[in-house]
Design an enzyme around this catalytic site. Structure first.
Site, PDB file in Angstrom:
ATOM      1  N   GLU A  70       6.514  -2.536   5.112  1.00 16.23           N
ATOM      2  CA  GLU A  70       5.441  -3.135   4.301  1.00 16.23           C
ATOM      3  C   GLU A  70       4.999  -2.198   3.178  1.00 16.23           C
ATOM      4  O   GLU A  70       3.836  -1.813   3.105  1.00 16.23           O
ATOM      5  CB  GLU A  70       4.228  -3.430   5.192  1.00 16.23           C
ATOM      6  CG  GLU A  70       4.507  -4.305   6.391  1.00 16.23           C
ATOM      7  CD  GLU A  70       3.346  -4.345   7.393  1.00 16.23           C
ATOM      8  OE1 GLU A  70       2.451  -3.464   7.318  1.00 16.23           O
ATOM      9  OE2 GLU A  70       3.335  -5.239   8.227  1.00 16.23           O
ATOM     10  N   PRO A  71       5.891  -1.791   2.298  1.00 12.12           N
ATOM     11  CA  PRO A  71       5.468  -0.886   1.230  1.00 12.12           C
ATOM     12  C   PRO A  71       4.660  -1.615   0.151  1.00 12.12           C
ATOM     13  O   PRO A  71       4.992  -2.743  -0.222  1.00 12.12           O
ATOM     14  CB  PRO A  71       6.800  -0.382   0.654  1.00 12.12           C
ATOM     15  CG  PRO A  71       7.767  -1.487   0.924  1.00 12.12           C
ATOM     16  CD  PRO A  71       7.319  -2.167   2.182  1.00 12.12           C
ATOM     17  N   GLY A  72       3.608  -0.974  -0.302  1.00 13.20           N
ATOM     18  CA  GLY A  72       2.814  -1.517  -1.408  1.00 13.20           C
ATOM     19  C   GLY A  72       2.787  -0.541  -2.563  1.00 13.20           C
ATOM     20  O   GLY A  72       3.322  -0.777  -3.636  1.00 13.20           O
ATOM     21  N   ARG A  73       2.194   0.640  -2.280  1.00 12.26           N
ATOM     22  CA  ARG A  73       1.969   1.621  -3.340  1.00 12.26           C
ATOM     23  C   ARG A  73       3.268   2.032  -4.024  1.00 12.26           C
ATOM     24  O   ARG A  73       3.331   2.126  -5.246  1.00 12.26           O
ATOM     25  CB  ARG A  73       1.294   2.853  -2.731  1.00 12.26           C
ATOM     26  CG  ARG A  73       0.866   3.894  -3.745  1.00 12.26           C
ATOM     27  CD  ARG A  73       0.357   5.155  -3.051  1.00 12.26           C
ATOM     28  NE  ARG A  73      -0.650   4.889  -2.056  1.00 12.26           N
ATOM     29  CZ  ARG A  73      -1.962   4.863  -2.288  1.00 12.26           C
ATOM     30  NH1 ARG A  73      -2.413   5.099  -3.496  1.00 12.26           N
ATOM     31  NH2 ARG A  73      -2.807   4.607  -1.311  1.00 12.26           N
ATOM     32  N   ARG A 119     -10.021   4.491  -8.227  1.00 10.80           N
ATOM     33  CA  ARG A 119      -9.382   5.508  -7.384  1.00 10.80           C
ATOM     34  C   ARG A 119      -9.930   6.928  -7.596  1.00 10.80           C
ATOM     35  O   ARG A 119     -10.175   7.617  -6.609  1.00 10.80           O
ATOM     36  CB  ARG A 119      -7.852   5.474  -7.555  1.00 10.80           C
ATOM     37  CG  ARG A 119      -7.244   4.122  -7.139  1.00 10.80           C
ATOM     38  CD  ARG A 119      -5.732   4.161  -7.056  1.00 10.80           C
ATOM     39  NE  ARG A 119      -5.299   5.029  -5.995  1.00 10.80           N
ATOM     40  CZ  ARG A 119      -4.892   6.268  -6.149  1.00 10.80           C
ATOM     41  NH1 ARG A 119      -4.803   6.800  -7.353  1.00 10.80           N
ATOM     42  NH2 ARG A 119      -4.559   6.991  -5.113  1.00 10.80           N
ATOM     43  N   TYR A 143     -11.467   8.100  -4.145  1.00 10.49           N
ATOM     44  CA  TYR A 143     -10.600   8.985  -3.362  1.00 10.49           C
ATOM     45  C   TYR A 143     -10.440  10.358  -4.006  1.00 10.49           C
ATOM     46  O   TYR A 143      -9.627  11.160  -3.534  1.00 10.49           O
ATOM     47  CB  TYR A 143      -9.191   8.395  -3.235  1.00 10.49           C
ATOM     48  CG  TYR A 143      -9.093   6.975  -2.754  1.00 10.49           C
ATOM     49  CD1 TYR A 143      -9.481   6.624  -1.450  1.00 10.49           C
ATOM     50  CD2 TYR A 143      -8.587   5.979  -3.580  1.00 10.49           C
ATOM     51  CE1 TYR A 143      -9.368   5.320  -1.010  1.00 10.49           C
ATOM     52  CE2 TYR A 143      -8.467   4.668  -3.136  1.00 10.49           C
ATOM     53  CZ  TYR A 143      -8.863   4.348  -1.859  1.00 10.49           C
ATOM     54  OH  TYR A 143      -8.740   3.063  -1.420  1.00 10.49           O
ATOM     55  N   CYS A 168     -23.005   3.717 -15.866  1.00 12.32           N
ATOM     56  CA  CYS A 168     -24.171   4.588 -15.664  1.00 12.32           C
ATOM     57  C   CYS A 168     -24.144   5.251 -14.294  1.00 12.32           C
ATOM     58  O   CYS A 168     -25.002   4.992 -13.448  1.00 12.32           O
ATOM     59  CB  CYS A 168     -25.437   3.776 -15.850  1.00 12.32           C
ATOM     60  SG  CYS A 168     -25.426   2.947 -17.434  1.00 12.32           S
ATOM     61  N   GLU A 169     -23.134   6.047 -14.030  1.00 14.33           N
ATOM     62  CA  GLU A 169     -23.046   6.840 -12.804  1.00 14.33           C
ATOM     63  C   GLU A 169     -22.228   8.081 -13.140  1.00 14.33           C
ATOM     64  O   GLU A 169     -21.198   7.960 -13.800  1.00 14.33           O
ATOM     65  CB  GLU A 169     -22.266   6.103 -11.699  1.00 14.33           C
ATOM     66  CG  GLU A 169     -22.908   4.849 -11.236  1.00 14.33           C
ATOM     67  CD  GLU A 169     -22.610   4.557  -9.775  1.00 14.33           C
ATOM     68  OE1 GLU A 169     -22.231   5.486  -9.035  1.00 14.33           O
ATOM     69  OE2 GLU A 169     -22.772   3.396  -9.407  1.00 14.33           O
ATOM     70  N   TYR A 229      -3.453  -0.533  -6.220  1.00 14.43           N
ATOM     71  CA  TYR A 229      -4.863  -0.270  -5.914  1.00 14.43           C
ATOM     72  C   TYR A 229      -5.653   0.007  -7.197  1.00 14.43           C
ATOM     73  O   TYR A 229      -6.587   0.804  -7.213  1.00 14.43           O
ATOM     74  CB  TYR A 229      -4.999   0.864  -4.879  1.00 14.43           C
ATOM     75  CG  TYR A 229      -4.154   0.580  -3.644  1.00 14.43           C
ATOM     76  CD1 TYR A 229      -4.513  -0.435  -2.757  1.00 14.43           C
ATOM     77  CD2 TYR A 229      -2.967   1.279  -3.397  1.00 14.43           C
ATOM     78  CE1 TYR A 229      -3.716  -0.742  -1.658  1.00 14.43           C
ATOM     79  CE2 TYR A 229      -2.166   0.975  -2.302  1.00 14.43           C
ATOM     80  CZ  TYR A 229      -2.550  -0.035  -1.438  1.00 14.43           C
ATOM     81  OH  TYR A 229      -1.758  -0.343  -0.356  1.00 14.43           O
TER      82      TYR A 229
HETATM   83  C1  LIG Z   1      -2.220  -1.033   3.127  1.00 14.01           C
HETATM   84  C2  LIG Z   1      -1.188  -1.463   4.087  1.00 14.01           C
HETATM   85  C3  LIG Z   1       0.168  -1.384   3.735  1.00 14.01           C
HETATM   86  C4  LIG Z   1       0.655  -0.821   2.425  1.00 14.01           C
HETATM   87  O1  LIG Z   1       0.462   0.543   2.321  1.00 14.01           O
HETATM   88  P1  LIG Z   1       1.063   1.341   1.066  1.00 14.01           P
HETATM   89  O2  LIG Z   1       0.559   2.711   1.223  1.00 14.01           O
HETATM   90  O3  LIG Z   1       0.536   0.679  -0.157  1.00 14.01           O
HETATM   91  O4  LIG Z   1       2.535   1.265   1.153  1.00 14.01           O
HETATM   92  C5  LIG Z   1       1.088  -1.857   4.648  1.00 14.01           C
HETATM   93  N1  LIG Z   1       0.722  -2.377   5.834  1.00 14.01           N
HETATM   94  C6  LIG Z   1      -0.582  -2.461   6.212  1.00 14.01           C
HETATM   95  C7  LIG Z   1      -0.929  -3.044   7.527  1.00 14.01           C
HETATM   96  C8  LIG Z   1      -1.573  -2.008   5.353  1.00 14.01           C
HETATM   97  O5  LIG Z   1      -2.852  -2.071   5.720  1.00 14.01           O
END
Ligand SMILES: *Cc1c(COP(=O)(O)O)cnc(C)c1O
Length: 422
Positions: free
Chosen positions: A275-278, A314, A318, A346-347, A375
């Site tokens: 499940e890659p996102g980033r 971000r 973070y 304004c922060e 993100y």
């Molecule tokens: C956020 C998340 C991801 C994606 O994470 P990345 O760091 O963006 O790859 C995959 N699976 C689950 C369950 C998540 O909460």
């Protein structure tokens, strides 16, 4: 590698000069590169080519329907964490059998929606959750494929806000309790055990925590199989990190990550889901902004941009680093000096970078935040009544606005005044 490069002294997104986009949609704006998105998806797909697998893009990283359609058409599955994300994936034409539903707090309404409309698998995170899902699925007379997200108690060595695999996090079921939980699920109607799920955190720059977690998952697979459960799928989560600063050593690449998976769980004959996102979206997008003022301060100068923390949170949330570069390439050898780069909100937290070395910048100059594709837009808000900013997708020599900038009227007209105040 991405497709945001200087050509003829001007930063381009693929074949399009960024000033051209700024002239037509204004700033600030997010700009994505289709070639980069596809390249990153393909790297993961190839890294798992040694066996049956599905790369499920984590929609929450960047959820514009155009991005989902681009990836979905290339064969990607989707990992969603809400009904809204599920609906976006379906709107992009991704079939239910390629969508997995994750998340620690799915509501009854959300469960019903995905069961009615088709889902590949639901990743379960707690006892009350699987009892609720069992009741709903059996009422509907169906059996839904499920996995249990186990918490392997592994330190992902990442920022505390995005570490999810330690025993004190809210996510998953302690791995030590897995046998008991699988036994109960097997006894409940409406649920069909298909595998195990794990996700230990985000922006991991070291493969060892993955290796440790996957080793525990492999052991658990054998234990659960011995208990009589059909463990055919392993959902190994997302989390592979990206280089936010060009100067840093490169984090592991998908190919090495795929090899770790093969080493640890390849012998089990399971279908692998990740499940890659980033890593797919992060370096595939930039945030383009204009300089409003260059303000000379006491001992430091401020670069005040038209982008702010509501557009890209971000750094404030973070402490994240983003490379910030001028759209017009500075002449070779030009001297740099340190700037605090800030937005108009304004922060004091609305600070993107402190003491960042930049070549001279004038009001009106365009600058770009690299690595803002994940993100970024998804976490933006209208704080300070700043309308959400547009998103643009570039592919080769074409580009399109994939989310327009709302007008002030559109933003304000969502509010309504109760009749007694009228
Ligand atoms: C956020 C998340 C991801 C994606 O994470 P990345 O760091 O963006 O790859 C995959 N699976 C689950 C369950 C998540 O909460």
């Amino acid at each position: 590698m991405d497709h945001f490069l200087y050509q003829g002294g001007v930063l381009h997104a693929e074949d399009i000069p960024l000033p051209e986009i700024a002239a037509s949609v204004g700033t600030p704006a997010y700009v994505y590169s289709a070639a980069t998105l596809l390249r990153h998806y393909t790297l993961f797909d190839e890294a798992l080519a040694w066996g049956p697998h599905l790369v499920c893009y984590a929609v929450k990283a960047a959820s514009n329907v155009a991005i989902l359609k681009l990836l979905g058409d290339a064969g990607a599955g989707m990992d969603v964490v809400s009904e809204g994300e599920y609906r976006r994936a379906r709107a992009a034409g991704v079939p239910g059998e390629r969508i997995v539903f994750s998340g620690v707090g799915k509501t009854e309404g959300e469960m019903r929606h995905v069961l009615e409309n088709g889902i590949r698998q639901i990743n379960l995170e707690s006892e009350p959750e699987y009892r609720m899902l069992s009741r709903i699925a059996s009422e509907m007379g169906i059996e839904v494929p499920v996995t249990v997200r186990v918490n392997p108690d592994v330190d992902a060595k990442t920022h505390e806000k995005i570490a999810t695999g330690k025993s004190d996090n809210k996510f998953g079921i302690p791995i030590a309790r897995a046998r008991e939980v699988y036994a109960e699920i097997a006894s409940l109607p409406g649920l069909k055990i298909t595998g195990i799920d794990v996700h230990i955190g985000s922006q991991l720059t070291d493969l060892e925590p993955f290796r440790a977690a996957y080793r525990k998952v492999a052991d658990l697979t054998e234990t659960l199989r011995a208990d009589g459960h059909a463990i055919d799928r392993l959902d190994l989560g997302g989390g592979l990190g990206i280089p936010y600063a060009r100067s840093n050593l490169a984090p592991p690449v998908p190919l090495e990550y795929g090899q770790v998976i093969r080493d640890e769980v390849g012998h089990l004959g399971c279908e692998i889901e990740i499940e890659p996102g980033r890593l797919i979206a992060g370096n595939a997008g930039i945030l383009m902004a204009s300089t409003i003022f260059v303000k000379e301060g006491e001992g430091r100068d401020f670069l005040i941009l038209d982008a702010a923390m509501n557009d890209l949170i971000r750094p404030a949330m973070y402490g994240a680093h983003h490379d910030i570069i001028p759209v017009v390439e500075p002449a070779p050898g030009v001297e740099t000096r340190p700037f605090d780069i800030v937005g108009p909100v304004c922060e004091s937290g609305d600070t993107f970078a402190k003491g960042r070395e930049m070549s001279p910048v004038d009001p009106g100059d365009l600058i770009a935040f690299r690595s803002a594709g994940a993100y970024g837009a998804v976490m933006s808000s209208e704080y300070n009544s700043r309308p959400l900013i547009p998103e643009v997708l570039v592919q080769g020599d074409q580009y399109a606005v994939i989310r327009p900038r709302p007008t002030y009227e559109e933003m304000i007209s969502r509010d309504s005044v109760p009749h007694w105040l009228d």
